[in-house]
Design a protein around this motif. Structure first.
Motif, PDB file in Angstrom:
ATOM      1  N   VAL A  94       0.843  -1.188   0.000  1.00  0.00           N
ATOM      2  CA  VAL A  94       0.000   0.000   0.000  1.00  0.00           C
ATOM      3  C   VAL A  94       0.883   1.245   0.000  1.00  0.00           C
ATOM      4  O   VAL A  94       1.776   1.384   0.824  1.00  0.00           O
ATOM      5  N   ASN A  95       0.641   2.136  -0.957  1.00  0.00           N
ATOM      6  CA  ASN A  95       1.403   3.385  -1.041  1.00  0.00           C
ATOM      7  C   ASN A  95       1.075   4.296   0.128  1.00  0.00           C
ATOM      8  O   ASN A  95      -0.090   4.530   0.446  1.00  0.00           O
ATOM      9  N   ARG A  96       2.109   4.858   0.763  1.00  0.00           N
ATOM     10  CA  ARG A  96       1.949   5.846   1.831  1.00  0.00           C
ATOM     11  C   ARG A  96       2.882   7.014   1.529  1.00  0.00           C
ATOM     12  O   ARG A  96       4.072   6.816   1.304  1.00  0.00           O
ATOM     13  N   TRP A  97       2.314   8.208   1.541  1.00  0.00           N
ATOM     14  CA  TRP A  97       3.082   9.403   1.201  1.00  0.00           C
ATOM     15  C   TRP A  97       2.903  10.482   2.252  1.00  0.00           C
ATOM     16  O   TRP A  97       1.808  10.673   2.773  1.00  0.00           O
ATOM     17  N   LYS A 126      -2.697   7.931   2.230  1.00  0.00           N
ATOM     18  CA  LYS A 126      -2.561   6.479   2.268  1.00  0.00           C
ATOM     19  C   LYS A 126      -3.484   5.835   1.244  1.00  0.00           C
ATOM     20  O   LYS A 126      -4.679   6.100   1.213  1.00  0.00           O
ATOM     21  N   GLN A 127      -2.900   4.998   0.412  1.00  0.00           N
ATOM     22  CA  GLN A 127      -3.692   4.265  -0.566  1.00  0.00           C
ATOM     23  C   GLN A 127      -4.625   3.293   0.146  1.00  0.00           C
ATOM     24  O   GLN A 127      -4.267   2.683   1.157  1.00  0.00           O
ATOM     25  N   VAL A 143      -6.876  10.752   3.090  1.00  0.00           N
ATOM     26  CA  VAL A 143      -5.997  11.882   3.373  1.00  0.00           C
ATOM     27  C   VAL A 143      -6.129  12.277   4.839  1.00  0.00           C
ATOM     28  O   VAL A 143      -7.244  12.497   5.327  1.00  0.00           O
ATOM     29  N   TYR A 144      -4.986  12.330   5.534  1.00  0.00           N
ATOM     30  CA  TYR A 144      -4.955  12.677   6.951  1.00  0.00           C
ATOM     31  C   TYR A 144      -4.171  13.978   7.147  1.00  0.00           C
ATOM     32  O   TYR A 144      -3.337  14.334   6.323  1.00  0.00           O
ATOM     33  N   LEU A 214       0.064  12.172  -6.646  1.00  0.00           N
ATOM     34  CA  LEU A 214       0.108  10.949  -5.842  1.00  0.00           C
ATOM     35  C   LEU A 214      -0.766   9.858  -6.447  1.00  0.00           C
ATOM     36  O   LEU A 214      -0.381   8.676  -6.465  1.00  0.00           O
ATOM     37  N   LEU A 215      -1.941  10.207  -6.936  1.00  0.00           N
ATOM     38  CA  LEU A 215      -2.806   9.220  -7.592  1.00  0.00           C
ATOM     39  C   LEU A 215      -2.115   8.628  -8.810  1.00  0.00           C
ATOM     40  O   LEU A 215      -2.231   7.425  -9.079  1.00  0.00           O
ATOM     41  N   ASP A 216      -1.389   9.460  -9.513  1.00  0.00           N
ATOM     42  CA  ASP A 216      -0.657   8.977 -10.689  1.00  0.00           C
ATOM     43  C   ASP A 216       0.414   7.974 -10.292  1.00  0.00           C
ATOM     44  O   ASP A 216       0.630   6.976 -10.981  1.00  0.00           O
TER      45      ASP A 216
END
Length: 220
Positions: A94-97, A126-127, A143-144, A214-216
Motif C-alpha cells: 500500500v502506497n503511503r506518502w 494512504k492508498q 488523506v490525513y 500521488l494518484l498517478d
C-alpha cells in the motif's frame, strides 16, 4: 505546446461556467478550473504541466526517474517548490506518502550515517488497502492531517485510470474533481493525457494538484 493547451483550457473554462450543480463542485458559484497535461516541460522527463483558464502556466512537476519515484516536487510557474511529496516505502503493498510544505532539501539533520527529516508533514496520504485487494473498490485513498493523525480528513473515490475522481470531505461535500476532457485541438486528440482539475473555493489548488501527482504514482 502551449497553443494546444491554451485552446483546450478556454474550452474547459467555458464548460465549467455552467457546471452541473448535482456534482456539488460549484454549488456556491466559485471554483478553480485547471487543465492538467501529463507531460513535463523538460525533454525526456516525466511529469505534469498545469495551466489556468487563461493559458498561463501555474504548476509543474518534473520526474527525472522516469516512473515510480521516492520523492517528487510540485513547483509553481517560476520553479519555486510548493510541496514535496515523499514516499514512505517504495516496495510496500500500500502506497503511503507524506506531503511537506516547500522544499525539504535544507530540512535534514545528520544522525551518524543517516539523514533524518526534521520538518513535519502537513498531510499524509494512504492508498486504500481495499483498492489493492479488490479492483472494483471505489475508494482510492485516504488523506490525513499528518502522519500521526488518526482521523481521516478527506476520501478520494472513483477511477484515476479513467480520469474520474472526487475528493470528498467528512461532511460528504465534493471539494475536488478530476474529469476526463474529450477534445480535439488542431486535429490532435489528447485522450487520457489531458484532463480537467476542478477545485472548489476554499480548497488549496496546489494541494489538489499534489493529490493528482500521488494518484498517478499509485495507479499508473
Amino acid at each position: 505546446m502551449f497553443v494546444f493547451l491554451k485552446s483546450l483550457s478556454r474550452a474547459v473554462h467555458e464548460e465549467h461556467q455552467n457546471y452541473p450543480p448535482e456534482t456539488e463542485v460549484d454549488t456556491e458559484g466559485a471554483c478553480t478550473s485547471l487543465t492538467v497535461w501529463r507531460k513535463s516541460l523538460v525533454m525526456s522527463c516525466n511529469g505534469f504541466t498545469v495551466i489556468d483558464s487563461n493559458g498561463n502556466l501555474v504548476y509543474r512537476v518534473d520526474n527525472y526517474t522516469g516512473g515510480c519515484a521516492d520523492e517528487l516536487t510540485l513547483m509553481d510557474a517560476a520553479g519555486k517548490s510548493l510541496l514535496t511529496l515523499h514516499r514512505h516505502k517504495k516496495l510496500a503493498m500500500v502506497n503511503r506518502w507524506s506531503v511537506y510544505e516547500g522544499d525539504d532539501a535544507d530540512d535534514y539533520c545528520d544522525t551518524g550515517k543517516r539523514k533524518k527529516l526534521v520538518k513535519r508533514p502537513i498531510w499524509y496520504v494512504k492508498q486504500s488497502s481495499n483498492r489493492v485487494l479488490q479492483s472494483n473498490s471505489h475508494v482510492l485513498a485516504y488523506v490525513y492531517g499528518g502522519e500521526c493523525d488518526k482521523r481521516c480528513r478527506y476520501v478520494i473515490q472513483g477511477s484515476y485510470t479513467h480520469r474520474s475522481c472526487k475528493v470528498i470531505d467528512m461532511s460528504n461535500r465534493v471539494v475536488v474533481e478530476i474529469k476526463r476532457k474529450e477534445a480535439r485541438v488542431g486535429g490532435v486528440s489528447f485522450g487520457m493525457e489531458v484532463f480537467v482539475l476542478v477545485v472548489k473555493a476554499g480548497f488549496d489548488p496546489g494541494f489538489a494538484m499534489g493529490l493528482v501527482v500521488l494518484l498517478d504514482q499509485m495507479f499508473t
